[in-house]
Scaffold this active site. Structure first.
Site, PDB file in Angstrom:
ATOM      1  N   THR A  65       0.849  -1.186   0.000  1.00  0.00           N
ATOM      2  CA  THR A  65       0.000   0.000   0.000  1.00  0.00           C
ATOM      3  C   THR A  65       0.883   1.234   0.000  1.00  0.00           C
ATOM      4  O   THR A  65       2.088   1.167   0.212  1.00  0.00           O
ATOM      5  CB  THR A  65      -0.916  -0.001   1.230  1.00  0.00           C
ATOM      6  OG1 THR A  65      -0.105  -0.084   2.399  1.00  0.00           O
ATOM      7  CG2 THR A  65      -1.892  -1.153   1.183  1.00  0.00           C
ATOM      8  N   HIS A  66       0.293   2.379  -0.205  1.00  0.00           N
ATOM      9  CA  HIS A  66       1.047   3.625  -0.212  1.00  0.00           C
ATOM     10  C   HIS A  66       1.809   3.787   1.091  1.00  0.00           C
ATOM     11  O   HIS A  66       1.327   3.416   2.156  1.00  0.00           O
ATOM     12  CB  HIS A  66       0.089   4.805  -0.408  1.00  0.00           C
ATOM     13  CG  HIS A  66       0.803   6.094  -0.645  1.00  0.00           C
ATOM     14  ND1 HIS A  66       1.228   6.889   0.382  1.00  0.00           N
ATOM     15  CD2 HIS A  66       1.185   6.707  -1.785  1.00  0.00           C
ATOM     16  CE1 HIS A  66       1.838   7.957  -0.109  1.00  0.00           C
ATOM     17  NE2 HIS A  66       1.813   7.868  -1.419  1.00  0.00           N
ATOM     18  N   SER A  67       2.994   4.355   1.023  1.00  0.00           N
ATOM     19  CA  SER A  67       3.871   4.433   2.196  1.00  0.00           C
ATOM     20  C   SER A  67       3.290   5.257   3.343  1.00  0.00           C
ATOM     21  O   SER A  67       3.720   5.127   4.467  1.00  0.00           O
ATOM     22  CB  SER A  67       5.226   4.998   1.791  1.00  0.00           C
ATOM     23  OG  SER A  67       5.071   6.296   1.265  1.00  0.00           O
ATOM     24  N   SER A  69       0.080   5.055   4.214  1.00  0.00           N
ATOM     25  CA  SER A  69      -1.050   4.294   4.745  1.00  0.00           C
ATOM     26  C   SER A  69      -0.610   3.484   5.956  1.00  0.00           C
ATOM     27  O   SER A  69       0.520   3.030   6.029  1.00  0.00           O
ATOM     28  CB  SER A  69      -1.592   3.356   3.663  1.00  0.00           C
ATOM     29  OG  SER A  69      -2.555   2.499   4.207  1.00  0.00           O
TER      30      SER A  69
END
Length: 77
Positions: A65-67, A69
């Site tokens: 996932t996006h860093s 998140s």
């Protein structure tokens, strides 16, 4: 770097074909009895969990996932 030397964790009976790519390996956690076919890419800016008894086919990319998140990504196939 050998697979068992990655800072994440690697279970028993894990096999990955050539070519394996990752960001740094420290956020990859692989369970037991894993098979990764040719050209596997795991982008591990965040934690990536691959469960037990998983097979991934050729030319597959897996991203976390996006860093920013707070969740993690799990892959159970």
């Amino acid at each position: 770097m050998k697979l068992k030397e990655m800072p994440g964790s690697v279970g028993e009976e894990v096999w990955i074909a050539k070519t394996f790519n990752c960001d740094n390996g420290k956020n990859i956690f692989i369970g037991n009895h894993f098979f990764g076919s040719y050209n596997l890419t795991v982008l591990d800016a965040r934690e990536v969990f691959i469960g037990n008894h998983v097979m991934i086919g050729p030319n597959h990319s897996r991203t976390s996932t996006h860093s920013k998140s707070k969740t993690t990504t799990s892959l159970f196939i």
